[in-house]
Design an enzyme around this catalytic site. Structure first.
Site, PDB file in Angstrom:
ATOM      1  CG  ASP A 107      -2.360  -0.211   0.920  1.00  0.00           C
ATOM      2  OD1 ASP A 107      -3.060   0.782   0.725  1.00  0.00           O
ATOM      3  OD2 ASP A 107      -2.784  -1.376   0.862  1.00  0.00           O
ATOM      4  CG  ASP A 214      -5.110   4.937   1.027  1.00  0.00           C
ATOM      5  OD1 ASP A 214      -6.042   4.111   1.075  1.00  0.00           O
ATOM      6  OD2 ASP A 214      -5.043   5.942   1.762  1.00  0.00           O
ATOM      7  CD  GLU A 278      -9.142   4.039  -1.327  1.00  0.00           C
ATOM      8  OE1 GLU A 278     -10.032   3.600  -0.578  1.00  0.00           O
ATOM      9  OE2 GLU A 278      -8.148   4.655  -0.895  1.00  0.00           O
ATOM     10  CG  HIS A 356      -8.934  -2.620   3.454  1.00  0.00           C
ATOM     11  ND1 HIS A 356      -8.737  -2.521   2.093  1.00  0.00           N
ATOM     12  CD2 HIS A 356      -8.708  -1.374   3.949  1.00  0.00           C
ATOM     13  CE1 HIS A 356      -8.402  -1.283   1.785  1.00  0.00           C
ATOM     14  NE2 HIS A 356      -8.378  -0.564   2.892  1.00  0.00           N
ATOM     15  CG  ASP A 357     -11.723   0.571   3.303  1.00  0.00           C
ATOM     16  OD1 ASP A 357     -11.387   0.452   4.496  1.00  0.00           O
ATOM     17  OD2 ASP A 357     -11.111   1.271   2.486  1.00  0.00           O
TER      18      ASP A 357
END
Length: 585
Positions: A107, A214, A278, A356-357
């Site tokens: 990330d 990210d 993202e 993960h969100d």
């Protein structure tokens, strides 16, 4: 664009054909009994990961961090959070991934740091510190009565405002997320150069193969910080993402990152390193294409979140977890939109329905009751794996992990966002402005909270699902004895076995599954999802039943049944939660 549009416009690349597997390190495998997953635990499970048919491991943040936001608040880009291990452990993970024929990406979290990062500590030390301008500092405003007010009325993603007062220097600093996550000022060239050295080159020099980037479209803000229009008359703070998403210099910044850093590196086997961004708050295909067009040399691909936002309110507003009912035609239109937006372009797309969100796909998009959860998981697997684009799976998805039980109280949830929304709901319910808000928000959290994906991985039927010999940082799912990898590895009819079979077929028929063009059929049917994939003379027909009742199957004349999620299929009938794919050669 015709459904038979020439897919050869999409130049073959290793990362287009790869299957990525996201690992959330806190919850994957704990090797030493301290309750936190760690790098050595991932290394223990390397044979399992390789057995799935994975090409790339994406490791979520393992950097030094106070863990206010589970590692997305980084205090040192060049160090590892001690419960996860050491830099040397990550170097070993790089080596072991490569030895097993897999790549590793990390990330890249560079919209913000932790407030514990030495850069921010320097920045807040005085107004004349050389790093003061590496973050956004602004003076207070005052109302007519002399009360201090923040510089703007912006609402943060985690509820609350985006400005926090610093008593020492008597100014506010900006944070789009938690107050412990101050935003970096990409307008400052020295700041950008430090980011490139510390967050990127440090790890690229250790042999990683790329980054998941990210919050990639938030680096460029409208730095005059205009006041947000009032869309919620009951609140001072207002959604304001239009002032920090897709800002005026964003493409300049990403091109610079690519040209100055990424283009200078290659993977262990000589390929170009990969980036996947993202990309939130970008609903228009034309806007997304500006980031992923190959000729622009910015990002290889991005995550566009319409599919995982099904049922959510608008991001950045107070209704994110106020669940909104949706139907199958709405889902179909979202899939069609992001499957076809690359037709006739040099852009690329991604395929995913978990990360993960978000809540688990079986619980959100199908049926997680005992009678249907396994059939639902297989049907959703088929739906996902045969779509065009680069495929991303999230840990536990391959064994059909589901959301936390609805009986769990809010106290079992660990995520800062969930607790902030809950506190807001309690306040609004108790002051009478929204009496039913607590019940609605709890329902939304039960379906969509980020915590569901963060439950410890269920490895076996031993205590804590084999995740840890100690006390897990987050409660293990109550059903770990029924849903776990060890049991499924022994069962040829399991969800895990089905995923392995599907991933093999995706590679075997990559022309039509990875690169094929998408054609939606029967768009308004509320029970079944049917589409075709085309690649030159090769066609696949996919039929999915999203209900607990049998449904008519589409005609598949002159086609061969490649796979069904059921052992026995009725020629003219799709069984409950059945997925099947036909192909012609």
């Amino acid at each position: 664009m015709s459904p038979h549009a020439d897919p050869l416009l999409h130049k073959p690349q290793w990362w287009k054909e790869a299957t990525f597997y996201q690992i959330y390190p806190a919850s994957f495998r704990d090797s030493n009994g301290d309750g936190w997953g760690d790098i050595l635990g991932i290394l223990e499970k390397m044979p399992y990961i390789a057995s799935l048919g994975i090409d790339v491991v994406w490791l979520s943040p393992m950097f030094e961090s106070p863990q206010i936001d589970m590692g997305y608040d980084i205090s040192d880009y060049e160090a590892v959070y001690p419960p996860y291990g050491t830099v040397q452990d990550v170097e070993k993970l790089v080596h072991e991934c490569h030895r097993n024929g897999m790549k590793l990406i990390l990330d890249l979290v560079v919209n913000h740091t932790s407030d514990q990062h030495k850069w921010f500590q320097e920045s807040r030390s005085s107004k004349d510190n050389p790093k003061r301008d590496w973050y956004f500092w602004r003076p207070a405003r005052y109302d007519d009565n002399g009360n201090r007010m923040p510089p703007t009325n912006y609402r943060s993603y985690f509820a609350g405002g985006t400005w926090t007062w610093d008593e020492h220097t008597q100014e506010y600093y900006l944070h789009l997320y938690d107050k412990s996550q101050p935003d970096l000022n990409w307008e400052n060239e020295d700041c950008r150069r430090a980011i490139y050295d510390s967050a990127m080159r440090f790890w690229l020099n250790k042999g990683i193969d790329g980054f998941r980037v990210d919050t990639v479209n938030k680096y460029s803000k409208h730095v005059n910080f205009p006041e947000a229009p009032v869309t919620d008359p009951n609140s001072f703070i207002q959604p304001a993402a239009q002032f920090w998403c897709n800002g005026p210099r964003i493409h300049e910044f990403i091109k610079e990152m690519n040209n100055d850093v990424l283009s200078k590196y290659s993977t262990y086997d000589g390929q170009a390193v990969v980036t996947v961004g993202e990309l939130s708050m970008t609903p228009d295909p034309e806007g997304v294409l500006t980031y992923v067009s190959a000729r622009e040399k910015e990002l290889d691909m991005v995550f566009q979140f319409d599919i995982t936002h099904l049922g959510q309110g608008p991001p950045g507003g107070n209704s994110k977890y106020d669940f909104a009912e949706w139907n199958l035609p709405k889902m179909k239109n979202i899939v069609k939109k992001w499957q076809t937006f690359i037709d006739g372009t040099d852009g690329w797309t991604t395929v995913f329905n978990e990360n993960h969100d978000n809540g688990r796909s079986v619980s959100r998009f199908a049926n997680d009751t005992p009678a249907w959860r396994e059939k639902s998981a297989k049907m959703l697997a088929l739906w996902l794996v045969v779509q065009t684009g680069t495929l991303f799976l999230y840990q536990g998805q391959e064994i059909g992990m589901i959301n936390a039980p609805k009986e769990w109280s809010i106290d079992e949830y660990q995520d800062v966002e969930a607790h902030n929304y809950w506190k807001e709901a309690v306040r609004l319910a108790e002051n009478g402005s929204d009496p039913t808000r607590k019940e609605r928000i709890m329902h939304g959290l039960q379906l969509m909270a980020r915590d569901h994906a963060r439950l410890p991985f269920q490895w076996n039927s031993s205590e804590n699902g084999g995740f840890t010999a100690g006390k897990p940082w987050m409660r293990t799912h109550d059903l770990y004895k029924e849903i776990n990898a060890e049991a499924q590895e022994k069962n040829v009819d399991s969800v895990l076995s089905f995923y392995k079979q599907l991933l093999r077929l995706r590679k075997e028929h990559k022309e039509v599954f990875v690169y094929g063009t998408f054609e939606l059929l029967d768009a308004e049917n509320v029970s079944t999802f049917v589409f075709r994939k085309h690649y030159q003379e090769k066609t696949a027909l996919v039929a999915l039943n999203f209900t607990t009742a049998p449904q008519p199957a589409p005609p598949a004349d002159d086609m061969t049944l490649l796979l069904s999620s059921y052992h026995k299929t009725g020629l003219n009938t799709l069984q409950p939660y059945e997925g099947r794919v036909y192909i012609n050669y």
